[in-house]
Design an enzyme around this catalytic site. Structure first.
Site, PDB file in Angstrom:
ATOM      1  N   ASP A  14       0.882  -1.164   0.000  1.00  0.00           N
ATOM      2  CA  ASP A  14       0.000   0.000   0.000  1.00  0.00           C
ATOM      3  C   ASP A  14       0.924   1.219   0.000  1.00  0.00           C
ATOM      4  O   ASP A  14       2.073   1.129   0.451  1.00  0.00           O
ATOM      5  CB  ASP A  14      -0.868  -0.045   1.258  1.00  0.00           C
ATOM      6  CG  ASP A  14      -1.632   1.237   1.483  1.00  0.00           C
ATOM      7  OD1 ASP A  14      -2.377   1.646   0.576  1.00  0.00           O
ATOM      8  OD2 ASP A  14      -1.472   1.840   2.563  1.00  0.00           O
ATOM      9  N   ARG A  15       0.437   2.352  -0.479  1.00  0.00           N
ATOM     10  CA  ARG A  15       1.278   3.555  -0.516  1.00  0.00           C
ATOM     11  C   ARG A  15       1.208   4.364   0.776  1.00  0.00           C
ATOM     12  O   ARG A  15       2.213   4.510   1.477  1.00  0.00           O
ATOM     13  CB  ARG A  15       0.882   4.442  -1.711  1.00  0.00           C
ATOM     14  CG  ARG A  15       1.857   5.617  -1.911  1.00  0.00           C
ATOM     15  CD  ARG A  15       1.389   6.578  -2.980  1.00  0.00           C
ATOM     16  NE  ARG A  15       0.526   7.597  -2.392  1.00  0.00           N
ATOM     17  CZ  ARG A  15       0.049   8.640  -3.055  1.00  0.00           C
ATOM     18  NH1 ARG A  15       0.319   8.802  -4.333  1.00  0.00           N
ATOM     19  NH2 ARG A  15      -0.727   9.527  -2.459  1.00  0.00           N
ATOM     20  N   ASP A  16       0.037   4.902   1.081  1.00  0.00           N
ATOM     21  CA  ASP A  16      -0.094   5.870   2.163  1.00  0.00           C
ATOM     22  C   ASP A  16      -0.141   5.205   3.538  1.00  0.00           C
ATOM     23  O   ASP A  16      -0.936   4.312   3.792  1.00  0.00           O
ATOM     24  CB  ASP A  16      -1.345   6.722   1.940  1.00  0.00           C
ATOM     25  CG  ASP A  16      -1.269   7.487   0.628  1.00  0.00           C
ATOM     26  OD1 ASP A  16      -0.191   8.032   0.328  1.00  0.00           O
ATOM     27  OD2 ASP A  16      -2.281   7.528  -0.100  1.00  0.00           O
ATOM     28  N   ASP A  22       1.133   9.455   5.366  1.00  0.00           N
ATOM     29  CA  ASP A  22      -0.123   9.819   4.718  1.00  0.00           C
ATOM     30  C   ASP A  22      -0.362  11.320   4.791  1.00  0.00           C
ATOM     31  O   ASP A  22      -0.382  11.903   5.870  1.00  0.00           O
ATOM     32  CB  ASP A  22      -1.290   9.087   5.371  1.00  0.00           C
ATOM     33  CG  ASP A  22      -2.611   9.343   4.654  1.00  0.00           C
ATOM     34  OD1 ASP A  22      -2.585   9.558   3.422  1.00  0.00           O
ATOM     35  OD2 ASP A  22      -3.654   9.319   5.317  1.00  0.00           O
ATOM     36  N   TYR A  25      -5.123  12.954   0.318  1.00  0.00           N
ATOM     37  CA  TYR A  25      -5.309  13.377  -1.067  1.00  0.00           C
ATOM     38  C   TYR A  25      -4.066  14.057  -1.648  1.00  0.00           C
ATOM     39  O   TYR A  25      -4.157  14.960  -2.462  1.00  0.00           O
ATOM     40  CB  TYR A  25      -6.537  14.287  -1.197  1.00  0.00           C
ATOM     41  CG  TYR A  25      -7.767  13.693  -0.578  1.00  0.00           C
ATOM     42  CD1 TYR A  25      -8.329  12.522  -1.068  1.00  0.00           C
ATOM     43  CD2 TYR A  25      -8.376  14.292   0.524  1.00  0.00           C
ATOM     44  CE1 TYR A  25      -9.451  11.951  -0.491  1.00  0.00           C
ATOM     45  CE2 TYR A  25      -9.507  13.733   1.105  1.00  0.00           C
ATOM     46  CZ  TYR A  25     -10.031  12.573   0.591  1.00  0.00           C
ATOM     47  OH  TYR A  25     -11.143  12.013   1.175  1.00  0.00           O
ATOM     48  N   THR A  56      -2.608   1.096  -4.769  1.00  0.00           N
ATOM     49  CA  THR A  56      -3.032   2.256  -3.987  1.00  0.00           C
ATOM     50  C   THR A  56      -4.361   2.828  -4.456  1.00  0.00           C
ATOM     51  O   THR A  56      -4.565   3.060  -5.647  1.00  0.00           O
ATOM     52  CB  THR A  56      -1.929   3.350  -4.000  1.00  0.00           C
ATOM     53  OG1 THR A  56      -2.340   4.469  -3.212  1.00  0.00           O
ATOM     54  CG2 THR A  56      -1.571   3.803  -5.400  1.00  0.00           C
ATOM     55  N   ASN A  57      -5.263   3.028  -3.500  1.00  0.00           N
ATOM     56  CA  ASN A  57      -6.512   3.744  -3.765  1.00  0.00           C
ATOM     57  C   ASN A  57      -6.191   5.238  -3.791  1.00  0.00           C
ATOM     58  O   ASN A  57      -5.596   5.742  -2.837  1.00  0.00           O
ATOM     59  CB  ASN A  57      -7.542   3.499  -2.654  1.00  0.00           C
ATOM     60  CG  ASN A  57      -8.112   2.101  -2.659  1.00  0.00           C
ATOM     61  OD1 ASN A  57      -8.011   1.374  -3.622  1.00  0.00           O
ATOM     62  ND2 ASN A  57      -8.738   1.739  -1.550  1.00  0.00           N
ATOM     63  N   ARG A 102     -10.927  -0.893  -6.495  1.00  0.00           N
ATOM     64  CA  ARG A 102     -10.740  -0.225  -5.202  1.00  0.00           C
ATOM     65  C   ARG A 102     -10.652  -1.247  -4.073  1.00  0.00           C
ATOM     66  O   ARG A 102     -11.523  -2.069  -3.887  1.00  0.00           O
ATOM     67  CB  ARG A 102     -11.878   0.763  -4.938  1.00  0.00           C
ATOM     68  CG  ARG A 102     -11.675   1.578  -3.668  1.00  0.00           C
ATOM     69  CD  ARG A 102     -12.736   2.664  -3.521  1.00  0.00           C
ATOM     70  NE  ARG A 102     -12.605   3.311  -2.249  1.00  0.00           N
ATOM     71  CZ  ARG A 102     -11.728   4.277  -1.967  1.00  0.00           C
ATOM     72  NH1 ARG A 102     -10.919   4.714  -2.917  1.00  0.00           N
ATOM     73  NH2 ARG A 102     -11.654   4.794  -0.769  1.00  0.00           N
ATOM     74  N   LYS A 103      -9.551  -1.185  -3.326  1.00  0.00           N
ATOM     75  CA  LYS A 103      -9.397  -2.077  -2.181  1.00  0.00           C
ATOM     76  C   LYS A 103     -10.548  -1.829  -1.204  1.00  0.00           C
ATOM     77  O   LYS A 103     -10.903  -0.684  -1.002  1.00  0.00           O
ATOM     78  CB  LYS A 103      -8.049  -1.829  -1.482  1.00  0.00           C
ATOM     79  CG  LYS A 103      -6.846  -2.168  -2.337  1.00  0.00           C
ATOM     80  CD  LYS A 103      -5.531  -1.908  -1.626  1.00  0.00           C
ATOM     81  CE  LYS A 103      -5.251  -0.420  -1.529  1.00  0.00           C
ATOM     82  NZ  LYS A 103      -3.961  -0.096  -0.911  1.00  0.00           N
ATOM     83  N   ASP A 128      -1.693  -0.980   5.874  1.00  0.00           N
ATOM     84  CA  ASP A 128      -1.966  -0.503   7.225  1.00  0.00           C
ATOM     85  C   ASP A 128      -3.430  -0.562   7.641  1.00  0.00           C
ATOM     86  O   ASP A 128      -3.743  -0.222   8.780  1.00  0.00           O
ATOM     87  CB  ASP A 128      -1.454   0.934   7.382  1.00  0.00           C
ATOM     88  CG  ASP A 128      -2.212   1.912   6.493  1.00  0.00           C
ATOM     89  OD1 ASP A 128      -2.265   1.676   5.270  1.00  0.00           O
ATOM     90  OD2 ASP A 128      -2.755   2.893   7.017  1.00  0.00           O
TER      91      ASP A 128
END
Length: 182
Positions: A14-16, A22, A25, A56-57, A102-103, A128
């Protein structure tokens, strides 16, 4: 709690709040700050011969808060600071769009697996929140939850595998990788 004994060949992050701090946006590459240990963890996965990617969403696109080009530029900065990554999968949709990517839906994990030439069962998703682990399970992959301040207690309780840090999560994957020795 541990991963299954199946040998693993790749890890999707995951990215953020997993790879980078995080910033809600975020569409500004200058605001990208790696999570402590993220670059080392990705390097360890690469050194073990694992494919690495990001799922990533990014609903900022659907909400009109960022363009795809801005998100791509932000992702390029993540790639520069933490990567490089073999594949990026981005869901540009919002929660109500009913997309397959979308996860916690499996679309991005399945697409990343295909692009990497791997079966989803050969992958682990590290994230996370419960949606990250849910996407892994829905795709037939494994998931590792690395809780942060925003991870809900119920998500931790529901997770099969929980790690205290991104480095610990990658160490679990490396121990189960195809190239690992007993």
């Amino acid at each position: 709690m541990a991963l299954t004994d199946r040998p693993l060949r790749g890890v999707l992050f995951d990215r953020d709040d997993t790879l980078v701090v995080d910033v809600p946006y975020n569409a500004d590459p200058e605001r990208v700050v790696p999570v402590a240990g993220a670059a080392d963890a990705v390097a360890a996965a690469r050194a073990a011969g694992l494919a690495v990617g990001v799922v990533t969403n990014q609903s900022a696109i659907a909400k009109g808060l960022a363009t795809r080009d801005q998100v791509d530029a932000t992702n390029a900065r993540v790639d520069e600071l933490v990567g490089p990554f073999d594949v990026w999968e981005v869901c540009p949709h919002d929660r109500g769009d009913d997309c397959a990517c979308r996860k916690p839906r499996p679309g991005m994990v399945l697409s990343a697996a295909q692009r990497l030439g791997l079966d989803a069962a050969d992958l682990v998703v590290i994230g996370d929140i419960g949606a990250d682990v849910g996407a892994a399970v829905a795709a037939g992959a494994q998931g590792i939850l690395v809780p942060t301040a925003r991870t809900m207690p119920a998500e931790v309780e529901a997770a099969t595998t929980v790690a205290g840090s991104i480095e610990e999560a990658v160490a679990l994957v490396v121990a189960r990788s195809v190239g690992a020795t007993a």
